[in-house]
Write an enzyme that holds these catalytic residues in place. Structure first.
Site, PDB file in Angstrom:
ATOM      1  N   PRO A   1       0.789  -1.227   0.000  1.00 27.39           N
ATOM      2  CA  PRO A   1       0.000   0.000   0.000  1.00 27.39           C
ATOM      3  C   PRO A   1       0.825   1.284   0.000  1.00 27.39           C
ATOM      4  O   PRO A   1       0.235   2.362  -0.060  1.00 27.39           O
ATOM      5  CB  PRO A   1      -0.755  -0.105   1.330  1.00 27.39           C
ATOM      6  CG  PRO A   1       0.217  -0.809   2.238  1.00 27.39           C
ATOM      7  CD  PRO A   1       0.993  -1.758   1.365  1.00 27.39           C
ATOM      8  N   THR A   2       2.155   1.206   0.062  1.00 29.47           N
ATOM      9  CA  THR A   2       2.946   2.423   0.233  1.00 29.47           C
ATOM     10  C   THR A   2       3.200   3.105  -1.106  1.00 29.47           C
ATOM     11  O   THR A   2       2.970   2.535  -2.176  1.00 29.47           O
ATOM     12  CB  THR A   2       4.309   2.131   0.889  1.00 29.47           C
ATOM     13  OG1 THR A   2       5.100   1.397  -0.046  1.00 29.47           O
ATOM     14  CG2 THR A   2       4.146   1.326   2.165  1.00 29.47           C
ATOM     15  N   CYS A   3       3.719   4.333  -1.025  1.00 34.40           N
ATOM     16  CA  CYS A   3       4.006   5.114  -2.231  1.00 34.40           C
ATOM     17  C   CYS A   3       5.426   4.898  -2.717  1.00 34.40           C
ATOM     18  O   CYS A   3       6.070   5.835  -3.182  1.00 34.40           O
ATOM     19  CB  CYS A   3       3.771   6.590  -1.947  1.00 34.40           C
ATOM     20  SG  CYS A   3       2.091   6.923  -1.447  1.00 34.40           S
ATOM     21  N   ASP A   4       5.942   3.680  -2.560  1.00 37.12           N
ATOM     22  CA  ASP A   4       7.295   3.371  -3.014  1.00 37.12           C
ATOM     23  C   ASP A   4       7.207   2.354  -4.144  1.00 37.12           C
ATOM     24  O   ASP A   4       6.531   1.332  -4.002  1.00 37.12           O
ATOM     25  CB  ASP A   4       8.112   2.808  -1.845  1.00 37.12           C
ATOM     26  CG  ASP A   4       9.579   2.695  -2.199  1.00 37.12           C
ATOM     27  OD1 ASP A   4       9.897   2.081  -3.246  1.00 37.12           O
ATOM     28  OD2 ASP A   4      10.424   3.211  -1.442  1.00 37.12           O
TER      29      ASP A   4
ATOM     30  N   ASN B   1       5.172   5.958   5.442  1.00 36.99           N
ATOM     31  CA  ASN B   1       3.860   6.423   4.952  1.00 36.99           C
ATOM     32  C   ASN B   1       2.794   6.440   6.060  1.00 36.99           C
ATOM     33  O   ASN B   1       1.594   6.433   5.781  1.00 36.99           O
ATOM     34  CB  ASN B   1       3.329   5.545   3.814  1.00 36.99           C
ATOM     35  CG  ASN B   1       3.729   6.026   2.421  1.00 36.99           C
ATOM     36  OD1 ASN B   1       3.497   5.342   1.447  1.00 36.99           O
ATOM     37  ND2 ASN B   1       4.327   7.194   2.304  1.00 36.99           N
TER      38      ASN B   1
END
Ligand SMILES: *Cc1c(COP(=O)(O)O)cnc(C)c1O
Length: 375
Positions: free
Chosen positions: A321-324, A365
């Protein structure tokens, strides 16, 4: 998934993501390993999962422990392990950690270099030491080679030197790599250790112990040979290379004891379809940074179950789910999940009891570290 874990998930519907681990299964795995290798003393590799309920159960069963830091030494002692049952198995130790462990009563230390040997001689005088040798990690899904271990020639010189520094030159160790699926890797490593044992006896250094490390595999998406196969291969090789003068045998299982006791329960955050691409992207509320670090390179392939199992499946990529951009679990491993899967569904990642909880990041995050339930 054990019945106890399934019941806990059904009764409590705990918030996701979380790990639910059945400590009775750890005990069963401990007994299975002891049955497969009755002559080996089990040192649980604490790093696989250092949760107190696991350490306490194993301490109660008479297990010994392989600790990698002063903190892990303390976890073991707090769980009821006698310091004489703890091995400080990391070959890279801060002086302060050696001092803390020695003060706590630990007298068994690993090393693979001159400088580490000198540190141990100074700060843990008179202790038993064992040298780690470099062995092939072929056949391991999560190899450890190159960072640890030294050559046979160097190990020979180091073990002679240990005695002159006032240490007890106790034995040799190796690690064939984690999730090792080939019994031949242990056989080859035992052959190397056996040669050095003989060689050192000729130099009047009488080693008494062989530490066979960990590596014993657990069944993830693919099946693996049973633990009895590893036991038979190891005993065959030990007898071949040591005859009836068998040294004390240590093993350091981590994954094998705890992995299949645990299940991560997660939620599907989004199922995204891109144009005509048949591959759907399934985003979970746990990913690489939530603890699934061993999906790096898609090395460890967890078995995934859903409430829609048995219905029609299609290809998926699975991500966290992270923005990486690195937070992708599986893109190349041909995972398939039910077409009916949608946002809000719960899914289970099986055999996630090892090398998950401690790998979870601290609020990247804003996501909290993985919640753990021991049942
Ligand atoms: C990680 C490690 C282990 C445990 O390995 P598994 O593959 O989990 O059994 C054992 N010994 C040492 C020295 C380790 O670093």
């Amino acid at each position: 998934m054990t019945p106890k874990v399934a019941r806990f998930l059904a009764d409590h519907q705990p918030a996701t993501p979380c790990l639910v681990l059945d400590v009775d299964r750890v005990e069963q795995n401990f007994h299975a390993l002891r049955t497969a290798l009755p002559l080996a003393r089990i040192y649980y590799a604490v790093k696989a999962n250092p949760a107190a309920p696991i350490l306490e159960r194993l301490a109660g069963l008479g297990s010994s422990f392989d600790a990698a830091s002063a903190e892990e030494v303390e976890y073991c002692i707090n769980a009821g392990a006698a310091p004489s049952r703890i091995s400080f198995g990391n070959t890279i130790k801060k002086v302060s950690a050696i001092k803390r462990a020695f003060a706590a009563g630990v007298d068994l230390f690993a090393f693979d270099s001159d400088e580490e040997l000198e540190k141990i001689a100074t700060h843990a005088p008179g202790s038993r030491v064992y040298c780690r040798i470099l062995v092939e990690n072929a056949g391991a899904d999560w190899p450890l080679s190159r960072k640890f271990g030294t050559t046979l020639e160097h190990a020979r010189a180091l073990m002679i030197r240990a005695g002159t520094l006032g240490l007890d030159a106790y034995g040799l160790s190796f690690h064939v790599g984690s999730q090792q699926t080939e019994t031949a890797s242990y056989e080859a490593a035992i052959g190397r250790v056996g040669m050095l044992f003989t060689d050192l006896r000729d130099a009047h250094v009488n080693l008494r112990m062989v530490n066979l490390g960990g590596g014993f595999p657990t069944a993830y998406r693919d099946d693996v040979p049973g633990i009895d196969k590893f036991g038979m291969a190891i005993m065959g090789a030990m007898t071949k290379h040591f005859g009836n003068a068998l040294p004390e045998m240590l093993i350091e299982p981590g994954r094998f004891l705890v992995a299949d006791a645990g299940v991560v329960s997660a939620e599907v955050v989004l199922v995204s379809k891109r144009g005509t691409d048949p591959v759907r992207w399934v985003y979970l509320d746990i990913g690489r940074f939530g603890g699934l670090a061993e999906t790096e390179g898609e090395a460890i392939k967890y078995r995934i179950t859903t409430d829609h199992d048995g219905s029609e499946c299609g290809p998926v990529a699975i991500a966290g789910p992270t923005c990486d951009g690195a937070d992708i679990l599986y893109e190349k491993s041909n995972y398939r999940l039910p077409m009916a899967l949608e946002s809000g569904d719960r899914i289970s990642l099986l055999s996630t009891g090892a090398y998950v909880t401690t790998y979870a990041s601290q609020r990247f995050n804003g996501f909290a570290p993985l919640v753990e339930h021991y049942v």
